[in-house]
Design an enzyme around this catalytic site. Structure first.
Site, PDB file in Angstrom:
ATOM      1  N   ASN A 408       0.831  -1.201   0.000  1.00 19.41           N
ATOM      2  CA  ASN A 408       0.000   0.000   0.000  1.00 19.41           C
ATOM      3  C   ASN A 408       0.868   1.255   0.000  1.00 19.41           C
ATOM      4  O   ASN A 408       1.042   1.889  -1.031  1.00 19.41           O
ATOM      5  CB  ASN A 408      -0.942  -0.005   1.214  1.00 19.41           C
ATOM      6  CG  ASN A 408      -2.001   1.091   1.131  1.00 19.41           C
ATOM      7  OD1 ASN A 408      -1.960   1.933   0.242  1.00 19.41           O
ATOM      8  ND2 ASN A 408      -2.936   1.092   2.059  1.00 19.41           N
ATOM      9  N   ASP A 409       1.438   1.601   1.131  1.00 17.05           N
ATOM     10  CA  ASP A 409       2.161   2.872   1.246  1.00 17.05           C
ATOM     11  C   ASP A 409       3.370   2.959   0.331  1.00 17.05           C
ATOM     12  O   ASP A 409       3.691   4.033  -0.173  1.00 17.05           O
ATOM     13  CB  ASP A 409       2.610   3.086   2.694  1.00 17.05           C
ATOM     14  CG  ASP A 409       1.429   3.121   3.646  1.00 17.05           C
ATOM     15  OD1 ASP A 409       0.388   3.651   3.260  1.00 17.05           O
ATOM     16  OD2 ASP A 409       1.548   2.601   4.773  1.00 17.05           O
TER      17      ASP A 409
END
Length: 480
Positions: A408-409
């Site tokens: 994700n990040d």
């Protein structure tokens, strides 16, 4: 019983092996041999130290060593590779607690020697450490007390901090930053009180000062790590690794054990360097990581337009069959789903079809530095196609398909596009520059850090929902 010369020679040999072990771990192909260097070095250290001068009590020492070795073998066989981050955190806690116990014992021995000397100047029964203390001058005893203070403080902070890190990594403790009312002022107050207690102790106060000092340090470690968000856990783990090393070094000075000093310094310095590398990879200030939760937005985050478009295995397979170049970006979701073997099978099938397949690894992917590299090595993915972020980031623009598995990040374009994002400025893998991006993800949640990802809404991105291992297994039969 062996002479001090044998013990010193073994300490030098073990130190060299530990250095070779650390050096070898920087390369995946040499890592297995490097681990054996460490194993042999530790075996030498334990064997020759236990047979050194002044060591006794073998009737309980040997059973404890056998029990400890048995527990180690059991844990090594039971723990999955996906659980390595929390195992490492747990092992750090043992080092910290051991440092506290050794420091307490050292001070009790110091007090016993001084009491005997004040009474009649003769020690009827004494340990090797007590005999060492009896030969120290007053200024050397002061340094011994300072070493005890450092060992207790660093060891206690390491213990509770590692326990909390274990809980967050294992999902037993909420990954969001949590602090008591008063926040950092409580940590600062506890640190000031710890300093005052150390001064009282050095000026002759009783053993109670060390007990209270340990209690305050336990609190600092707990509250400090509770206030750090889950997204910063890779840095926290490497930081605790460094703390455990310095705690061991402090105990080494206390016991006048050169090997423990060298080993602790190696672990402490390498952990500190790794923490710096992790912070640089996240564009984060090390002090800010230690003092607070993840990120620190300066205003409202940019609104995200569009919608997440789902795709099935057939659609992903069609794109892969037509592609010439593929990059796979793994994250913690791959570890949770234990999908590394399915990923390896997919890579072999794509490469057999003549396609160029590589991996893009972000330095903080997963919950531990090098977490993804370990999982891929376990699945027998060739080392030469596993590339770091700096090596592969410029190639996304010329890549046909990118498959993001549970990340994700580290693939979030908001880091570059939104100055108000909590991860603004963090170096990320620029997967959105590829022609097509497929994201394997369980659902539409924001992930561990709770930050929305605009990548999921881009026109060239399709969401491949479901458990990563199940999704990839469904995809494999469809690849030509």
């Amino acid at each position: 019983m062996l002479g001090q010369g044998f013990v010193s020679a073994a300490a030098i040999a073990a130190s060299v092996l530990f250095i070779l072990s650390l050096g070898g771990l920087s390369n995946q192909e040499k890592a297995k041999r490097a681990v054996w260097y460490g194993i042999v070095g530790m075996a030498l250290a334990v064997f020759f130290t236990s047979l050194g001068p002044g060591i006794g009590g073998y009737w309980w020492l040997i059973p404890m060593m056998v029990i400890g070795a048995g527990i180690g073998v059991y844990v090594a066989g039971k723990v999955e590779m996906t659980e390595m981050p929390q195992l490492v955190a747990a092992l750090h806690s043992f080092v910290g607690l051991a440092a506290v116990f050794v420091a307490w014992s050292a001070d009790l021995e110091r007090r016993r020697v001084l009491a005997a000397q004040a009474a009649d100047g003769v020690m009827q029964e004494f340990s090797a450490f007590a005999a060492l203390v009896a030969t120290k001058a007053p200024d050397e005893l002061t340094f011994l007390q300072i070493e005890v203070v450092f060992a207790i403080f660093i060891g206690a902070v390491t213990f509770t901090g590692s326990v909390v890190a274990f809980g967050k990594l294992a999902g037993k403790v909420d990954g969001k930053p949590r602090q008591l009312p008063g926040g950092h002022l409580l940590n600062a107050g506890a640190a000031v009180l710890s300093l005052l207690l150390a001064i009282l102790y050095l000026n002759g106060a009783g053993f109670w000062t060390l007990i209270v000092l340990a209690a305050l340090s336990f609190f600092i470690g707990y509250h400090l790590i509770m206030g750090i968000g889950g997204a910063d856990m890779p840095v926290v783990v490497s930081m605790l690794n460094s703390y455990s090393g310095w705690a061991a070094a402090a105990v080494g000075f206390t016991l006048s054990n050169d090997l423990l000093i060298v080993t602790g310094a190696l672990v402490g310095s390498s952990g500190a360097i790794l923490s710096y590398i992790m912070c640089k990879a996240m564009n984060r200030n090390f002090v800010n990581v230690i003092l607070g939760g993840f990120g620190g937005s300066q205003g409202p985050a940019a609104e995200i337009e569009g919608e997440q478009v789902a795709i099935d295995a057939g659609g992903v397979a069609s794109a892969l069959n037509d592609a010439d170049s593929v990059i796979i970006v793994p994250g913690y979701g791959m570890a949770v789903a234990q999908a590394q073997t399915a990923v390896s099978d997919l890579v072999r099938k794509l490469r057999a079809s003549g396609k160029t397949v590589r991996f893009g690894i972000h330095p903080v992917a997963g919950r531990l530095p090098g977490h993804m590299n370990v999982l891929l090595a376990e699945a027998k993915v060739p080392y030469d196609i596993v590339l770091e972020m700096d090596e592969i980031n410029d190639d996304f623009a010329t890549t046909d398909v990118v498959i993001v598995i549970g990340s994700n990040d580290i693939v979030n374009p908001a880091a570059e596009e939104d100055p108000n994002s909590p991860i603004a400025g963090m170096p990320v893998l620029k997967v959105w520059e590829a022609k097509q991006v497929f994201v394997s993800k369980r659902g539409q949640g924001t992930g561990y850090s709770g930050i929305e990802n605009p990548l999921f809404f881009k026109d060239n991105t399709r969401m491949f929902y479901g458990d990563a291992r199940d999704s990839l297994n469904a995809l494999l039969p469809l690849i030509d």
